[in-house]
Design a protein around this motif. Structure first.
Motif: not given
Length: 596
Positions: A153-168
């Motif tokens: 869990q501690k290696f997850l990035r910022a909310e915006r970063t994770e959203y960009v990966h999901i969008e891609e």
């Protein structure tokens, strides 16, 4: 279980990994509409709702078990995988590191008014079944990702970063599944809608909305096939490039991949057309038999392995390179049907069908260009070089080519280093002498021997061209006898339109020759004649023309190619020393070329 959490790390790297697996399951279920809801970049909630065929109640609990899948029934099914998912690991892996709820109603469960939910929450992955009213389809909810694995869990990035990966990830699945409509919601707000495409024009608009309309407006369309291989899609023109690998999408049988073989083939086609550090954009779809590709080589299924990787690489490289050619130089069968004379589409090479006096006068004219006589315009801004000077510069650049042995077995066979001079002579020092082989004459004699043997046996081994070659003829049609004559010679020709034929296969024994140009010249000359030549006459013409079309690959490893042949016992191999070398080269330069 600790083992399940460790195994889940191979499949679930971040929220976008969960989204990818669940979206692919929805597509495999035959969904036409998929909605993706996420909260806090997917760390709090990932919900995917589809209208697919659903899961039966008695199979819900089994669906969450590791290695349980309905897509593979027999071992042989792994040899030809037609679905995006097939391992049965995704749901089990997700449930071991998150709180998962799988709700579904099967399309054929008319007896059940409501669907059912299977709930699993990490640790021992125990499954609880509960009834749930819902329409036909499936709803998968993943909450609190990595709640029981703080180290991940501690290696997850910022909310915006994770959203960009999901969008891609959503973009890649949407590009591969044009028949499915997608909706993306983030924190309760709709951020992307992708309607389904029912026609080629709608699919084109869909790609513009997913990638960018700017890319689509300047992109080149590509659609070519050879045997069971088909490559189609869109790629950017050389003058429109970018500095990152974004907007580069390749799909193999509807699966998004990042394969080094495919990427290298595309990059090779662009290598001389782009500035240093710049890359192209493309959306390409490769289709081939499922038996010819293995997708079970990586946990994320991003990599594939082809049964004939070299053929796939060359096919893609050639197809992309031809699509990138300047449009005023590409002549298709439709172009040939609109020209008044075939000479506008093809002009025989002056070195073969024009007199020596005409050739000599052309070499003196520094403004002569063969395309002018063919009726095709030449760019006035382009620098025109006399053919003789360009030939000399080419010789200066590639006159000598040095090679080193590739294997210890080659070195042990007195191989050592060797030099190829002007793509004709192989020179190899041996003790205090020099071994010289006239590669060109040796290979001409070897090729002629193979062709004569196959013609005499009546069976000519053929190899298909990766891209069929369109050749021009001076008549609207040719007879079946004409086509059969070339078939007996070892060439597969098909009439494609007025004044054009397609060359699809050539004799397999013909190597290191410009076979397309050779066929074009012979075909043009033969179709101009009033009467049809006999097979023996055409065979003689082909053998006599081979020396003029010698075109070996610049990087050809000759020693490896000649290794199984008795080239040292041939009349074209000599062992010389001292002053004998210069005298021998002088004699060879003045000897007429012939085929033994």
């Amino acid at each position: 279980m600790l083992a399940n959490q460790i195994a889940a790390g191979e499949v679930v790297e971040r929220p976008s990994s969960v989204v990818k697996e669940l979206l692919e399951n929805a597509v495999d279920a035959g969904a036409t509409r998929i909605q993706l809801d996420i909260e806090r970049g997917g760390t709090r909630l990932i919900r995917i709702t589809d209208d697919g065929h659903g899961i039966e109640r008695d199979q819900l609990e089994l669906a969450l078990a590791r290695h349980a899948t309905s897509k593979i029934q027999y071992t042989d099914d792994l040899k030809a995988i037609h679905t995006l998912g097939f391992r049965g690991e995704a749901l089990a892996s997700i449930s071991s590191v998150a709180r998962l709820s799988l709700s579904s109603k099967a399309s054929n469960s008319a007896s059940d008014a409501a669907g059912w939910s299977a709930i699993a929450q990490g640790q021992d992955m125990a499954v609880e079944l509960q009834p749930r009213p819902m329409p036909v389809g499936t709803i998968v909810e993943v909450r609190d990702l990595f709640f029981n694995t703080p180290a991940r869990q501690k290696f997850l990035r910022a909310e915006r970063t994770e959203y960009v990966h999901i969008e891609e990830t959503l973009k890649r699945v949407a590009l591969a599944s044009s028949q499915v409509a997608f909706t993306l919601k983030h924190n309760g707000k709709v951020t992307k809608r992708i309607p389904a495409a029912q026609s080629p024009e709608q699919q084109k608009q869909r790609i513009g909305s997913i990638v960018s309309n700017r890319f689509l407006s300047q992109a080149l369309h590509l659609d070519t096939r050879i045997d069971s291989l088909r490559l189609w899609g869109w790629l950017s023109r050389p003058e429109h490039h970018q500095n990152s690998n974004l907007s580069q999408y390749v799909f193999v049988n509807g699966r998004a991949v990042r394969d080094r073989t495919l990427n290298h083939a595309i990059r090779q086609s662009y290598q001389d057309l782009l500035p240093t550090g710049r890359v192209p954009a493309y959306v390409l779809y490769l289709e081939l038999d499922a038996e010819q590709v293995d997708v079970n080589v990586h946990p994320t299924k991003h990599e594939v392995r082809f049964s004939d990787a070299r053929q796939v690489h060359d096919f893609i490289s050639r197809a992309v390179a031809e699509a990138l050619q300047p449009q005023n130089e590409v002549l298709s069968a439709d172009d040939l049907s609109h020209v008044e004379e075939v000479s506008r589409a093809y002009e025989p090479a002056p070195s073969h069908f024009t007199s020596a006096e005409t050739q000599k006068s052309r070499l003196k004219d520094e403004y002569y260009h063969p395309r002018l006589e063919a009726g095709i315009s030449v760019d006035s801004n382009a620098e025109l070089q006399p053919p003789q000077s360009s030939r000399q510069s080419h010789v200066r650049e590639s006159h000598y080519q040095s090679y080193a042995p590739r294997s210890s077995s080659q070195a042990s066979n007195k191989a050592g280093n060797f030099i190829v001079v002007n793509e004709q002579y192989l020179m190899q020092p041996e003790n205090e002498r020099l071994v010289i082989l006239d590669i060109k004459r040796f290979w001409l004699n070897y090729t002629a021997h193979l062709l004569k043997q196959e013609w005499q046996n009546g069976v000519v081994k053929q190899k298909p061209l990766l891209i069929p070659q369109r050749l021009g003829i001076p008549v609207d049609e040719v007879s079946d006898e004409f086509i059969q004559l070339w078939t007996n010679l070892g060439f597969d020709l098909n009439l494609t339109g007025p004044k054009s034929v397609a060359l699809r296969k050539i004799p397999a024994s013909v190597m290191h020759f410009d076979i397309s140009q050779l066929t074009q010249d012979l075909l043009y000359k033969e179709s101009q004649q009033a009467s049809l030549s006999s097979l023996e006459e055409l065979q003689s013409q082909l053998l006599d023309s081979l020396p003029d079309y010698w075109k070996p690959e610049p990087s050809c490893a000759w020693l490896e190619l000649l290794q199984p042949l008795r080239w040292r016992q041939s009349d074209y191999c000599h062992e010389l020393s001292g002053s004998d070398i210069g005298a021998w080269l002088t004699v060879q330069a003045t000897t007429p070329r012939h085929i033994g």
